[in-house]
Design a protein around this motif. Structure first.
Motif, PDB file in Angstrom:
ATOM      1  N   GLU A 157      -2.473  12.225 -15.921  1.00 39.70           N
ATOM      2  CA  GLU A 157      -1.154  11.927 -15.377  1.00 39.70           C
ATOM      3  C   GLU A 157      -1.288  11.225 -14.026  1.00 39.70           C
ATOM      4  O   GLU A 157      -2.225  11.469 -13.278  1.00 39.70           O
ATOM      5  CB  GLU A 157      -0.308  13.193 -15.298  1.00 39.70           C
ATOM      6  CG  GLU A 157       0.045  13.701 -16.690  1.00 39.70           C
ATOM      7  CD  GLU A 157       1.008  14.870 -16.704  1.00 39.70           C
ATOM      8  OE1 GLU A 157       1.454  15.327 -15.636  1.00 39.70           O
ATOM      9  OE2 GLU A 157       1.317  15.329 -17.819  1.00 39.70           O
ATOM     10  N   MET A 158      -0.347  10.352 -13.725  1.00 37.58           N
ATOM     11  CA  MET A 158      -0.476   9.453 -12.584  1.00 37.58           C
ATOM     12  C   MET A 158       0.244   9.898 -11.316  1.00 37.58           C
ATOM     13  O   MET A 158      -0.112   9.462 -10.238  1.00 37.58           O
ATOM     14  CB  MET A 158       0.084   8.071 -12.957  1.00 37.58           C
ATOM     15  CG  MET A 158      -0.667   7.418 -14.082  1.00 37.58           C
ATOM     16  SD  MET A 158      -0.007   5.817 -14.632  1.00 37.58           S
ATOM     17  CE  MET A 158       1.200   5.347 -13.459  1.00 37.58           C
ATOM     18  N   ASP A 159       1.290  10.707 -11.405  1.00 36.86           N
ATOM     19  CA  ASP A 159       2.125  10.974 -10.231  1.00 36.86           C
ATOM     20  C   ASP A 159       1.388  11.778  -9.170  1.00 36.86           C
ATOM     21  O   ASP A 159       0.721  12.743  -9.457  1.00 36.86           O
ATOM     22  CB  ASP A 159       3.462  11.629 -10.574  1.00 36.86           C
ATOM     23  CG  ASP A 159       3.439  12.634 -11.710  1.00 36.86           C
ATOM     24  OD1 ASP A 159       2.453  12.705 -12.443  1.00 36.86           O
ATOM     25  OD2 ASP A 159       4.433  13.353 -11.855  1.00 36.86           O
ATOM     26  N   TYR A 160       1.555  11.340  -7.925  1.00 38.23           N
ATOM     27  CA  TYR A 160       0.878  11.974  -6.795  1.00 38.23           C
ATOM     28  C   TYR A 160       1.686  13.130  -6.246  1.00 38.23           C
ATOM     29  O   TYR A 160       1.140  14.028  -5.612  1.00 38.23           O
ATOM     30  CB  TYR A 160       0.558  10.961  -5.693  1.00 38.23           C
ATOM     31  CG  TYR A 160       1.752  10.250  -5.100  1.00 38.23           C
ATOM     32  CD1 TYR A 160       2.359  10.724  -3.953  1.00 38.23           C
ATOM     33  CD2 TYR A 160       2.243   9.102  -5.691  1.00 38.23           C
ATOM     34  CE1 TYR A 160       3.445  10.061  -3.392  1.00 38.23           C
ATOM     35  CE2 TYR A 160       3.327   8.436  -5.143  1.00 38.23           C
ATOM     36  CZ  TYR A 160       3.929   8.920  -4.003  1.00 38.23           C
ATOM     37  OH  TYR A 160       4.999   8.266  -3.462  1.00 38.23           O
ATOM     38  N   GLN A 161       2.971  13.119  -6.442  1.00 31.97           N
ATOM     39  CA  GLN A 161       3.867  14.239  -6.198  1.00 31.97           C
ATOM     40  C   GLN A 161       4.747  14.274  -7.434  1.00 31.97           C
ATOM     41  O   GLN A 161       4.901  13.254  -8.102  1.00 31.97           O
ATOM     42  CB  GLN A 161       4.710  14.018  -4.946  1.00 31.97           C
ATOM     43  CG  GLN A 161       3.916  14.032  -3.663  1.00 31.97           C
ATOM     44  CD  GLN A 161       4.802  13.708  -2.456  1.00 31.97           C
ATOM     45  OE1 GLN A 161       5.986  13.432  -2.583  1.00 31.97           O
ATOM     46  NE2 GLN A 161       4.201  13.713  -1.291  1.00 31.97           N
ATOM     47  N   PRO A 162       5.334  15.413  -7.769  1.00 25.03           N
ATOM     48  CA  PRO A 162       6.151  15.452  -8.992  1.00 25.03           C
ATOM     49  C   PRO A 162       7.166  14.310  -9.044  1.00 25.03           C
ATOM     50  O   PRO A 162       7.945  14.104  -8.111  1.00 25.03           O
ATOM     51  CB  PRO A 162       6.847  16.811  -8.910  1.00 25.03           C
ATOM     52  CG  PRO A 162       5.910  17.654  -8.099  1.00 25.03           C
ATOM     53  CD  PRO A 162       5.309  16.708  -7.082  1.00 25.03           C
ATOM     54  N   ASN A 163       7.076  13.527 -10.104  1.00 23.18           N
ATOM     55  CA  ASN A 163       8.012  12.443 -10.409  1.00 23.18           C
ATOM     56  C   ASN A 163       7.972  11.268  -9.431  1.00 23.18           C
ATOM     57  O   ASN A 163       8.886  10.448  -9.403  1.00 23.18           O
ATOM     58  CB  ASN A 163       9.443  12.977 -10.530  1.00 23.18           C
ATOM     59  CG  ASN A 163       9.505  14.139 -11.498  1.00 23.18           C
ATOM     60  OD1 ASN A 163       8.813  14.150 -12.504  1.00 23.18           O
ATOM     61  ND2 ASN A 163      10.308  15.122 -11.171  1.00 23.18           N
ATOM     62  N   ARG A 164       6.894  11.141  -8.631  1.00 21.91           N
ATOM     63  CA  ARG A 164       6.735  10.006  -7.705  1.00 21.91           C
ATOM     64  C   ARG A 164       5.654   9.076  -8.244  1.00 21.91           C
ATOM     65  O   ARG A 164       4.489   9.458  -8.321  1.00 21.91           O
ATOM     66  CB  ARG A 164       6.349  10.471  -6.298  1.00 21.91           C
ATOM     67  CG  ARG A 164       7.409  11.264  -5.575  1.00 21.91           C
ATOM     68  CD  ARG A 164       8.629  10.459  -5.205  1.00 21.91           C
ATOM     69  NE  ARG A 164       8.279   9.292  -4.416  1.00 21.91           N
ATOM     70  CZ  ARG A 164       9.114   8.265  -4.230  1.00 21.91           C
ATOM     71  NH1 ARG A 164      10.295   8.265  -4.758  1.00 21.91           N
ATOM     72  NH2 ARG A 164       8.724   7.240  -3.501  1.00 21.91           N
ATOM     73  N   PHE A 165       6.049   7.861  -8.576  1.00 20.90           N
ATOM     74  CA  PHE A 165       5.118   6.877  -9.109  1.00 20.90           C
ATOM     75  C   PHE A 165       5.071   5.614  -8.270  1.00 20.90           C
ATOM     76  O   PHE A 165       4.074   4.902  -8.271  1.00 20.90           O
ATOM     77  CB  PHE A 165       5.499   6.504 -10.553  1.00 20.90           C
ATOM     78  CG  PHE A 165       5.352   7.648 -11.506  1.00 20.90           C
ATOM     79  CD1 PHE A 165       4.156   7.877 -12.162  1.00 20.90           C
ATOM     80  CD2 PHE A 165       6.402   8.526 -11.726  1.00 20.90           C
ATOM     81  CE1 PHE A 165       4.012   8.943 -13.031  1.00 20.90           C
ATOM     82  CE2 PHE A 165       6.273   9.589 -12.590  1.00 20.90           C
ATOM     83  CZ  PHE A 165       5.074   9.805 -13.245  1.00 20.90           C
ATOM     84  N   PHE A 166       6.165   5.295  -7.568  1.00 19.21           N
ATOM     85  CA  PHE A 166       6.217   4.072  -6.780  1.00 19.21           C
ATOM     86  C   PHE A 166       5.386   4.197  -5.508  1.00 19.21           C
ATOM     87  O   PHE A 166       5.293   5.275  -4.917  1.00 19.21           O
ATOM     88  CB  PHE A 166       7.661   3.753  -6.366  1.00 19.21           C
ATOM     89  CG  PHE A 166       8.476   3.129  -7.465  1.00 19.21           C
ATOM     90  CD1 PHE A 166       8.335   1.783  -7.784  1.00 19.21           C
ATOM     91  CD2 PHE A 166       9.394   3.887  -8.172  1.00 19.21           C
ATOM     92  CE1 PHE A 166       9.088   1.206  -8.792  1.00 19.21           C
ATOM     93  CE2 PHE A 166      10.156   3.318  -9.181  1.00 19.21           C
ATOM     94  CZ  PHE A 166      10.005   1.977  -9.492  1.00 19.21           C
ATOM     95  N   ASP A 167       4.801   3.068  -5.082  1.00 19.13           N
ATOM     96  CA  ASP A 167       4.145   3.026  -3.774  1.00 19.13           C
ATOM     97  C   ASP A 167       5.232   2.984  -2.693  1.00 19.13           C
ATOM     98  O   ASP A 167       6.429   2.987  -2.998  1.00 19.13           O
ATOM     99  CB  ASP A 167       3.194   1.826  -3.671  1.00 19.13           C
ATOM    100  CG  ASP A 167       3.911   0.484  -3.618  1.00 19.13           C
ATOM    101  OD1 ASP A 167       5.135   0.417  -3.859  1.00 19.13           O
ATOM    102  OD2 ASP A 167       3.237  -0.517  -3.332  1.00 19.13           O
ATOM    103  N   ASP A 168       4.827   2.937  -1.435  1.00 22.03           N
ATOM    104  CA  ASP A 168       5.787   2.966  -0.324  1.00 22.03           C
ATOM    105  C   ASP A 168       6.721   1.754  -0.304  1.00 22.03           C
ATOM    106  O   ASP A 168       7.814   1.827   0.237  1.00 22.03           O
ATOM    107  CB  ASP A 168       5.059   3.063   1.022  1.00 22.03           C
ATOM    108  CG  ASP A 168       4.405   4.417   1.216  1.00 22.03           C
ATOM    109  OD1 ASP A 168       4.797   5.386   0.523  1.00 22.03           O
ATOM    110  OD2 ASP A 168       3.491   4.511   2.060  1.00 22.03           O
ATOM    111  N   THR A 169       6.303   0.649  -0.905  1.00 22.27           N
ATOM    112  CA  THR A 169       7.146  -0.548  -0.902  1.00 22.27           C
ATOM    113  C   THR A 169       8.178  -0.520  -2.037  1.00 22.27           C
ATOM    114  O   THR A 169       9.121  -1.299  -2.027  1.00 22.27           O
ATOM    115  CB  THR A 169       6.300  -1.834  -1.062  1.00 22.27           C
ATOM    116  OG1 THR A 169       5.759  -1.882  -2.396  1.00 22.27           O
ATOM    117  CG2 THR A 169       5.195  -1.910  -0.030  1.00 22.27           C
ATOM    118  N   GLY A 170       7.969   0.332  -3.034  1.00 23.36           N
ATOM    119  CA  GLY A 170       8.851   0.368  -4.200  1.00 23.36           C
ATOM    120  C   GLY A 170       8.601  -0.767  -5.170  1.00 23.36           C
ATOM    121  O   GLY A 170       9.395  -1.009  -6.074  1.00 23.36           O
ATOM    122  N   ASN A 171       7.463  -1.466  -4.992  1.00 25.19           N
ATOM    123  CA  ASN A 171       7.161  -2.617  -5.850  1.00 25.19           C
ATOM    124  C   ASN A 171       6.091  -2.378  -6.901  1.00 25.19           C
ATOM    125  O   ASN A 171       5.897  -3.213  -7.781  1.00 25.19           O
ATOM    126  CB  ASN A 171       6.736  -3.814  -4.987  1.00 25.19           C
ATOM    127  CG  ASN A 171       7.894  -4.365  -4.200  1.00 25.19           C
ATOM    128  OD1 ASN A 171       8.991  -4.523  -4.721  1.00 25.19           O
ATOM    129  ND2 ASN A 171       7.665  -4.644  -2.932  1.00 25.19           N
TER     130      ASN A 171
END
Length: 125
Positions: A58-72
């Motif tokens: 699984e990829m998320d670093y926090q639950p349900n967070r996949f976007f980097d800081d830029t949102g791109n």
């Protein structure tokens, strides 16, 4: 029924904010129960299996967070693989191809995902 298989209600449209938290859901992919996630990018909802192509985890670093800081970009927290939010294509880092995309439609304030040959809803016994 659509040309993409069965339509399964996923969430309210308002639950998906551009560059915000994902909505997780479970699917059966190729006979295995897997986590998947839906996000919104530039106004359009997208969904993928929550499985990095570098190492099947699984990829998320926090639950349900996949976007980097830029949102791109969608990021895998473990090894830094980056994926394009609109297509799931590998954008950099240690990925081996793109993410498995799940077809979505949105109408009347509801987002639905669509079943496909290897992709089915989890059936509770």
């Amino acid at each position: 029924m659509t040309s993409n298989g069965l339509k399964v209600a996923l969430c309210n449209s308002a639950d998906l904010q551009d560059g915000g938290d994902a909505v997780p859901f479970d699917v059966v992919y190729a006979g295995q129960t897997c986590r998947a996630f839906a996000i919104r990018f530039r106004g359009v909802p997208h969904a993928y299996l929550n499985r990095c192509t570098h190492v099947a985890m699984e990829m998320d670093y926090q639950p349900n967070r996949f976007f980097d800081d830029t949102g791109n970009w969608l990021l895998c927290a473990t090894h830094g693989a980056a994926y394009q939010p609109a297509t799931g294509a590998c954008a950099g880092g240690p990925c081996r191809g793109g993410l498995v995309k799940i077809a979505l439609t949105e109408s009347d304030g509801v987002v639905h995902w669509h079943t496909d040959h290897p992709l089915q809803p989890v059936e509770f016994q």
